[in-house]
Design a protein around this motif. Structure first.
Motif, PDB file in Angstrom:
ATOM      1  N   GLY A  66       0.842  -1.190   0.000  1.00 55.23           N
ATOM      2  CA  GLY A  66       0.000   0.000   0.000  1.00 55.23           C
ATOM      3  C   GLY A  66       0.875   1.237   0.000  1.00 55.23           C
ATOM      4  N   ILE A  67       0.505   2.230  -0.809  1.00 55.96           N
ATOM      5  CA  ILE A  67       1.280   3.468  -0.924  1.00 55.96           C
ATOM      6  C   ILE A  67       0.329   4.663  -0.968  1.00 55.96           C
ATOM      7  CG2 ILE A  67       2.851   4.841  -2.378  1.00 55.96           C
ATOM      8  CD1 ILE A  67       3.933   2.227  -3.532  1.00 55.96           C
ATOM      9  N   VAL A  68       0.714   5.722  -0.271  1.00 57.33           N
ATOM     10  CA  VAL A  68       0.117   7.033  -0.484  1.00 57.33           C
ATOM     11  C   VAL A  68       1.210   7.878  -1.113  1.00 57.33           C
ATOM     12  CG1 VAL A  68      -0.769   9.140   0.594  1.00 57.33           C
ATOM     13  CG2 VAL A  68      -1.582   6.908   1.358  1.00 57.33           C
ATOM     14  N   TYR A 100       2.712   3.118 -12.064  1.00 60.12           N
ATOM     15  CA  TYR A 100       1.381   2.770 -12.569  1.00 60.12           C
ATOM     16  C   TYR A 100       0.417   3.939 -12.360  1.00 60.12           C
ATOM     17  CZ  TYR A 100       2.498  -2.305 -12.805  1.00 60.12           C
ATOM     18  OH  TYR A 100       3.013  -3.545 -13.097  1.00 60.12           O
ATOM     19  N   CYS A 101       0.687   4.757 -11.364  1.00 63.79           N
ATOM     20  CA  CYS A 101      -0.211   5.867 -11.035  1.00 63.79           C
ATOM     21  C   CYS A 101      -0.320   6.890 -12.159  1.00 63.79           C
ATOM     22  CB  CYS A 101       0.221   6.536  -9.740  1.00 63.79           C
ATOM     23  SG  CYS A 101      -0.011   5.463  -8.295  1.00 63.79           S
ATOM     24  N   ARG A 102       0.585   6.853 -13.102  1.00 65.20           N
ATOM     25  CA  ARG A 102       0.472   7.783 -14.241  1.00 65.20           C
ATOM     26  C   ARG A 102      -0.874   7.612 -14.932  1.00 65.20           C
ATOM     27  NH1 ARG A 102       4.323   4.622 -18.640  1.00 65.20           N
ATOM     28  NH2 ARG A 102       2.648   3.232 -19.334  1.00 65.20           N
ATOM     29  N   GLU A 103      -1.391   6.372 -14.969  1.00 62.47           N
ATOM     30  CA  GLU A 103      -2.672   6.110 -15.622  1.00 62.47           C
ATOM     31  C   GLU A 103      -3.830   6.720 -14.827  1.00 62.47           C
ATOM     32  OE1 GLU A 103      -2.825   4.790 -18.678  1.00 62.47           O
ATOM     33  OE2 GLU A 103      -0.637   4.604 -18.613  1.00 62.47           O
ATOM     34  N   VAL A 104      -3.727   6.701 -13.508  1.00 60.27           N
ATOM     35  CA  VAL A 104      -4.758   7.309 -12.661  1.00 60.27           C
ATOM     36  C   VAL A 104      -4.761   8.821 -12.878  1.00 60.27           C
ATOM     37  CG1 VAL A 104      -5.477   7.726 -10.258  1.00 60.27           C
ATOM     38  CG2 VAL A 104      -4.646   5.474 -10.947  1.00 60.27           C
ATOM     39  N   SER A 138      -6.106   1.730  -7.497  1.00 58.07           N
ATOM     40  CA  SER A 138      -5.675   3.065  -7.094  1.00 58.07           C
ATOM     41  C   SER A 138      -6.768   4.098  -7.301  1.00 58.07           C
ATOM     42  CB  SER A 138      -4.441   3.469  -7.908  1.00 58.07           C
ATOM     43  OG  SER A 138      -3.970   4.741  -7.504  1.00 58.07           O
ATOM     44  N   ALA A 139      -6.740   5.108  -6.432  1.00 58.05           N
ATOM     45  CA  ALA A 139      -7.665   6.236  -6.534  1.00 58.05           C
ATOM     46  C   ALA A 139      -6.878   7.531  -6.380  1.00 58.05           C
ATOM     47  CB  ALA A 139      -8.728   6.154  -5.446  1.00 58.05           C
ATOM     48  N   PRO A 140      -7.292   8.560  -7.107  1.00 54.54           N
ATOM     49  CA  PRO A 140      -6.659   9.870  -6.901  1.00 54.54           C
ATOM     50  C   PRO A 140      -7.090  10.453  -5.562  1.00 54.54           C
ATOM     51  CG  PRO A 140      -8.447  10.051  -8.499  1.00 54.54           C
ATOM     52  CD  PRO A 140      -8.326   8.602  -8.140  1.00 54.54           C
ATOM     53  N   GLY A 149      -2.295  13.429  -4.874  1.00 53.82           N
ATOM     54  CA  GLY A 149      -1.535  12.226  -5.211  1.00 53.82           C
ATOM     55  C   GLY A 149      -2.468  11.053  -5.376  1.00 53.82           C
ATOM     56  N   THR A 150      -2.002   9.874  -4.966  1.00 51.84           N
ATOM     57  CA  THR A 150      -2.808   8.668  -5.107  1.00 51.84           C
ATOM     58  C   THR A 150      -2.720   7.801  -3.857  1.00 51.84           C
ATOM     59  OG1 THR A 150      -0.984   7.404  -6.099  1.00 51.84           O
ATOM     60  CG2 THR A 150      -2.505   8.528  -7.624  1.00 51.84           C
TER      61      THR A 150
END
Length: 179
Positions: A66-68, A100-104, A138-140, A149-150
């Protein structure tokens, strides 16, 4: 971009033969209650809040990491992380394109990738090539209508049945509460 869809809860429940429908519904209610209690709790500081959301998300979604993150421009900073992977640590910075968060961020929506390796446009992604992270949810996070962030969870194991709309709604609640 054609992202994987979230699976309607009734369909999702019928896909899992490992537990009865009643057991699955009880688990969903338990998860919702757990997240609600977190949103109603007071924390001494932001780090404590993030940590509790990460611990809960790992357990609720059954994923390992898990990451913030904090995203400013093209820079992705790990605000906090819980992971068995020793290559991730709090304070690390990456280029947004290398996450991967680039897609979010591009889509401005909640995304769930149950099997990254099955997605042509993600197979050559640096995270997939280096860490083989198969599942991703993931969620913004928005603060006063500004992207912060995410909140994201990943695992080296694929999610055979995908992600349910219930899980989508839970991560939205969590990201909103953090924001």
């Amino acid at each position: 971009m054609d992202y994987p869809s979230f699976i309607e809860d009734t369909t999702y429940i019928s896909m899992d033969a490992s537990a009865s429908e009643n057991e699955q519904l009880r688990a969903m209610l338990s998860n919702l209650t757990r997240i609600h209690l977190l949103t109603a709790s007071r924390f001494e500081n932001f780090d404590d809040l993030i940590h509790e959301y990460l611990v809960s998300g790992i357990e609720v979604f059954g994923l390992e990491t898990g990451i913030v993150s904090r995203i400013v421009g093209n820079s992705y900073t790990v605000c906090d992380v819980i992971s068995p992977l020793d290559v991730l640590e709090k304070g690390q910075e990456f280029g947004l394109e290398d996450t991967y968060c680039r897609e979010v961020i591009k889509s401005q929506q909640v995304l769930g990738f149950p099997q990254v390796g099955a997605l042509e446009y993600m197979r050559c992604h640096p995270v997939y090539e280096n860490l083989k992270l198969e599942s991703y949810l993931s969620a913004p996070i928005f603060v006063a209508d500004e992207l912060f962030g995410t909140l994201n969870f990943t695992s080296v194991s694929a999610r055979e049945n995908g992600f349910s709309t219930h899980e989508r709604n839970l991560i939205v609640l969590m990201a909103n509460a953090i924001g």
